[in-house]
Design an enzyme around this catalytic site. Sequence first.
Site, PDB file in Angstrom:
ATOM      1  N   LYS A  47       0.814  -1.177  -0.135  1.00 21.65           N
ATOM      2  CA  LYS A  47       0.167  -0.018  -0.060  1.00 21.65           C
ATOM      3  C   LYS A  47       1.168   1.471  -0.054  1.00 21.65           C
ATOM      4  CE  LYS A  47      -3.191   2.838   0.509  1.00 21.65           C
ATOM      5  NZ  LYS A  47      -4.324   3.149  -0.689  1.00 21.65           N
ATOM      6  N   CYS A 130      -2.559   9.611  -6.665  1.00 20.34           N
ATOM      7  CA  CYS A 130      -3.733   9.342  -5.533  1.00 20.34           C
ATOM      8  C   CYS A 130      -4.600  10.624  -5.606  1.00 20.34           C
ATOM      9  CB  CYS A 130      -3.238   9.545  -4.105  1.00 20.34           C
ATOM     10  SG  CYS A 130      -4.752   9.060  -3.239  1.00 20.34           S
TER      11      CYS A 130
HETATM   12  O1  RRO Z   1      -5.846   5.397  -0.836  1.00 19.81           O
HETATM   13  C1  RRO Z   1      -6.391   6.144  -1.813  1.00 19.81           C
HETATM   14  O2  RRO Z   1      -7.572   6.667  -1.602  1.00 19.81           O
HETATM   15  C2  RRO Z   1      -6.116   5.750  -3.152  1.00 19.81           C
HETATM   16  C3  RRO Z   1      -4.903   5.900  -3.715  1.00 19.81           C
HETATM   17 BR1  RRO Z   1      -3.248   6.269  -2.468  1.00 19.81          BR
HETATM   18  C4  RRO Z   1      -4.555   5.683  -5.175  1.00 19.81           C
HETATM   19  O3  RRO Z   1      -3.452   5.785  -5.395  1.00 19.81           O
HETATM   20  N1  RRO Z   1      -5.513   5.296  -5.715  1.00 19.81           N
HETATM   21  C5  RRO Z   1      -6.768   5.062  -5.488  1.00 19.81           C
HETATM   22  O4  RRO Z   1      -7.738   4.854  -6.229  1.00 19.81           O
HETATM   23  N2  RRO Z   1      -7.164   5.343  -4.119  1.00 19.81           N
END
Ligand code: RRO
Length: 311
Positions: A47, A130
């Site tokens: 993650k 993100c």
């Molecule tokens: O954690 C998120 O809300 C998230 C991330 Br870091 C990302 O790179 N892509 C996404 O769809 N959600």
Amino acid sequence: MDKKMFASIANVDFDGVLINASGVHCQTSSELDELLNDEYVAAPVTKSATLNSRDGNPKPSYFEFKDGSINSMGLPNNGFEYYLNYVESHRNNKPIILSIASLSQEECIELLHKVQASDFNGITELNLSCPNVIGKPQVAYDFEATDKILSEVFSFFKKPLGIKLPPYFDLTHFDQIAAVLNQYPLSHVNSVNSIGNGLLVDLATEAPVIKPKGGFGGVGGHNILPTALANVRAFRLRLNQNIKIIGTGGVKTAEDVFAHILCGADLVSIGTELNKQGISLFKDLNEGLIKIMHDKGYNSVDEFRNGLKDI
Ligand code: RRO
């Protein structure tokens, strides 16, 4: 793993072509262990980590619909040191891709200095896409900002580094971002992150299906396959050949994996469908891909990788 399935990025060899999309089944060490121990997973991806751990956005922040998902998770993660410890203590098994994100350029530089100083010599992936951190833009939509970050990063970072990109939708944008990326010794690009800031409403409640940001969130799943394939293809046609591609987005079936590789993907990652089906999906996709290859007379993924034909 069958020797027909392989990839290599920055001199790291992958036994297989399937990986998880960062964010799915990879926040905790037990989830990562499951990926590490699954013979059909070429490499777990962690993650995306920030310097400090985060709870993420208010819930509900994830919703699945037919052939898709919308999320505004908000970067929930156990903090950079947790994932660095994980990759440093699991060095003898298979490659692990360390994904990092940040809330500012300073934080990004600080994290990469820590990776540079660490014992981890595998592949790091910088998430510049993100869509869900409240008040923060998706950096890779700002080509100048992306150039500035990469220029500073590569002034000191000497280990394999790739970046996770958002989807682009305009051919001139592909030209512009590829011109930026081609200046740097990137190990790979991972394309695409979710399609940012979609909105889905629940007809019964007449409200959005997720809570953060007024219901705006990243859209993933099989519905986004054409966008994902277009991005993989557009980058393969524009990037230096030593910048490899991780194809992400829209994968539900072995046919989708085949299509990603045909468009130029070295590895293929699975997010929404992995969340829906669990990790047994990797075996099914792998066996499905072997069958497609057998039926088409291919002995190895290299025989059709980046082999998209003219119509
Ligand atoms: O954690 C998120 O809300 C998230 C991330 Br870091 C990302 O790179 N892509 C996404 O769809 N959600």
